[in-house]
Design a protein around this motif. Structure first.
Motif, PDB file in Angstrom:
ATOM      1  N   LEU A  75       0.164  24.955  67.295  1.00  0.00           N
ATOM      2  CA  LEU A  75       1.227  25.060  68.199  1.00  0.00           C
ATOM      3  C   LEU A  75       0.849  24.090  69.387  1.00  0.00           C
ATOM      4  CD1 LEU A  75       2.029  28.648  68.643  1.00  0.00           C
ATOM      5  CD2 LEU A  75       3.271  26.939  67.206  1.00  0.00           C
ATOM      6  N   ALA A  76      -0.084  24.029  69.992  1.00  0.00           N
ATOM      7  CA  ALA A  76      -0.731  23.321  71.213  1.00  0.00           C
ATOM      8  C   ALA A  76      -0.591  21.733  70.824  1.00  0.00           C
ATOM      9  CB  ALA A  76      -1.988  23.438  71.714  1.00  0.00           C
ATOM     10  N   PRO A  77      -1.222  21.208  69.585  1.00  0.00           N
ATOM     11  CA  PRO A  77      -0.943  19.927  69.144  1.00  0.00           C
ATOM     12  C   PRO A  77       0.436  19.368  68.995  1.00  0.00           C
ATOM     13  CG  PRO A  77      -2.750  21.026  67.954  1.00  0.00           C
ATOM     14  CD  PRO A  77      -2.014  22.011  68.901  1.00  0.00           C
ATOM     15  N   SER A  78       1.411  20.477  68.446  1.00  0.00           N
ATOM     16  CA  SER A  78       2.680  19.998  68.308  1.00  0.00           C
ATOM     17  C   SER A  78       3.274  19.793  69.631  1.00  0.00           C
ATOM     18  CB  SER A  78       3.368  20.980  67.571  1.00  0.00           C
ATOM     19  OG  SER A  78       2.928  21.233  66.188  1.00  0.00           O
ATOM     20  N   ALA A  79       3.090  20.854  70.580  1.00  0.00           N
ATOM     21  CA  ALA A  79       3.775  20.712  71.982  1.00  0.00           C
ATOM     22  C   ALA A  79       3.199  19.372  72.725  1.00  0.00           C
ATOM     23  CB  ALA A  79       3.339  21.856  72.839  1.00  0.00           C
ATOM     24  N   GLU A  80       2.040  19.077  72.396  1.00  0.00           N
ATOM     25  CA  GLU A  80       1.473  17.921  72.996  1.00  0.00           C
ATOM     26  C   GLU A  80       2.255  16.470  72.452  1.00  0.00           C
ATOM     27  OE1 GLU A  80      -0.268  14.903  75.182  1.00  0.00           O
ATOM     28  OE2 GLU A  80      -0.300  17.075  75.571  1.00  0.00           O
ATOM     29  N   LEU A  81       2.723  16.740  71.118  1.00  0.00           N
ATOM     30  CA  LEU A  81       3.569  15.562  70.429  1.00  0.00           C
ATOM     31  C   LEU A  81       5.095  15.719  71.265  1.00  0.00           C
ATOM     32  CD1 LEU A  81       2.603  16.102  66.825  1.00  0.00           C
ATOM     33  CD2 LEU A  81       2.106  14.027  68.385  1.00  0.00           C
ATOM     34  N   ALA A  82       5.413  16.673  71.642  1.00  0.00           N
ATOM     35  CA  ALA A  82       6.596  16.846  72.353  1.00  0.00           C
ATOM     36  C   ALA A  82       6.520  16.100  73.460  1.00  0.00           C
ATOM     37  CB  ALA A  82       7.255  18.010  72.477  1.00  0.00           C
ATOM     38  N   ARG A  83       5.494  16.330  74.137  1.00  0.00           N
ATOM     39  CA  ARG A  83       5.198  15.578  75.630  1.00  0.00           C
ATOM     40  C   ARG A  83       5.063  13.920  75.450  1.00  0.00           C
ATOM     41  NH1 ARG A  83       1.895  19.792  75.917  1.00  0.00           N
ATOM     42  NH2 ARG A  83       2.377  21.419  77.329  1.00  0.00           N
ATOM     43  N   GLN A  84       4.245  13.660  74.528  1.00  0.00           N
ATOM     44  CA  GLN A  84       4.211  12.282  74.086  1.00  0.00           C
ATOM     45  C   GLN A  84       5.598  11.545  73.999  1.00  0.00           C
ATOM     46  OE1 GLN A  84       1.465  11.642  71.030  1.00  0.00           O
ATOM     47  NE2 GLN A  84      -0.136  12.885  72.010  1.00  0.00           N
ATOM     48  N   HIS A  85       6.474  12.150  73.194  1.00  0.00           N
ATOM     49  CA  HIS A  85       7.713  11.641  72.721  1.00  0.00           C
ATOM     50  C   HIS A  85       8.929  11.792  73.675  1.00  0.00           C
ATOM     51  CE1 HIS A  85       6.017   9.766  69.105  1.00  0.00           C
ATOM     52  NE2 HIS A  85       5.221  10.793  68.824  1.00  0.00           N
ATOM     53  N   ALA A  86       8.789  12.612  74.658  1.00  0.00           N
ATOM     54  CA  ALA A  86       9.739  12.896  75.486  1.00  0.00           C
ATOM     55  C   ALA A  86      10.596  11.991  76.056  1.00  0.00           C
ATOM     56  CB  ALA A  86       9.402  13.999  76.494  1.00  0.00           C
ATOM     57  N   ASP A  87      10.142  10.932  76.340  1.00  0.00           N
ATOM     58  CA  ASP A  87      10.843   9.890  77.363  1.00  0.00           C
ATOM     59  C   ASP A  87      11.659   8.904  76.109  1.00  0.00           C
ATOM     60  OD1 ASP A  87       9.743  10.404  79.848  1.00  0.00           O
ATOM     61  OD2 ASP A  87       8.210   9.000  79.583  1.00  0.00           O
ATOM     62  N   GLU A  88      11.239   8.539  75.057  1.00  0.00           N
ATOM     63  CA  GLU A  88      11.454   8.002  73.957  1.00  0.00           C
ATOM     64  C   GLU A  88      12.883   8.665  73.349  1.00  0.00           C
ATOM     65  OE1 GLU A  88       9.161   8.060  70.061  1.00  0.00           O
ATOM     66  OE2 GLU A  88       8.030   7.512  71.641  1.00  0.00           O
ATOM     67  N   ALA A  89      12.790  10.137  73.367  1.00  0.00           N
ATOM     68  CA  ALA A  89      13.791  10.854  72.858  1.00  0.00           C
ATOM     69  C   ALA A  89      14.863  11.259  73.998  1.00  0.00           C
ATOM     70  CB  ALA A  89      13.079  12.317  72.346  1.00  0.00           C
ATOM     71  N   GLU A  90      14.568  10.723  75.181  1.00  0.00           N
ATOM     72  CA  GLU A  90      15.449  11.080  76.247  1.00  0.00           C
ATOM     73  C   GLU A  90      15.892  12.603  76.448  1.00  0.00           C
ATOM     74  OE1 GLU A  90      18.801   8.539  75.687  1.00  0.00           O
ATOM     75  OE2 GLU A  90      17.717   6.778  75.790  1.00  0.00           O
TER      76      GLU A  90
END
Length: 177
Positions: A75-90
């Motif tokens: 869960l924590a690594p997956s949430a970190e991926l959301a943070r990493q890709h939030a800008d490009e995903a708008e």
């Protein structure tokens, strides 16, 4: 209200899955269809036709830490991926995306409808539609016909057994009370 169609592609999901295709490897089709089945269940539970970029990002990364961090405590690594890709995903509401990811294995209900329907939709898919959260059996069948399981449950069982043999006292670290 959803128009009865099944969403089988979204630019945010496709971009993330393409980016991580080598890490996901042979499980790509199984994970991709799990993502889209969940997305469609949530869409129907919400009574919406559209899928926001926030939802698409949450679905794309919600279990991705299994492959990127090589852990069943993902869960924590997956949430970190959301943070990493939030800008490009708008994304419009990153904290809510993080909640969808971090709480999707919560055992008790969540009061935010978007987070709760995400949790219910993931549970529905893991239970192969036996837990329907109000959706009709025909809706489940329509979605799974368009997006077959491709061994998704076999993958879950294999990973659960692997985790249990290595960590018998903490076999399902992703569950939350």
């Amino acid at each position: 209200m959803p128009d009865g169609s099944v969403v089988t592609s979204h630019p945010v999901v496709e971009a993330l899955l393409a980016h991580y295709r080598l890490q996901i490897g042979a499980d790509l089709d199984a994970y991709r269809n799990h993502v889209y089945r969940g997305l469609n269940y949530q869409r129907r539970l919400l009574g919406r036709g559209e899928v926001s970029n926030d939802q698409a990002l949450a679905w794309a990364v919600h279990d991705l830490g299994i492959w990127t961090a090589h852990t069943f405590d993902y869960l924590a690594p997956s949430a970190e991926l959301a943070r990493q890709h939030a800008d490009e995903a708008e994304v419009a509401d990153l904290p809510r995306v993080i909640e969808m990811v971090e709480l999707h294995h919560k055992l008790r209900p969540v009061y935010d409808p978007l987070v709760e329907t995400f949790r219910q939709a993931d549970r529905m898919d893991v239970a192969r539609g036996h837990l329907r959260s109000g959706l009709a059996r025909r809706e489940i069948d329509e979605i799974t016909a368009a997006l077959p399981y491709y061994g998704f449950h076999r993958f879950l069982l294999r990973e659960a057994i692997r985790r249990i043999t290595r960590h018998p006292l903490h076999p399902l670290p992703m569950l939350r009370w």
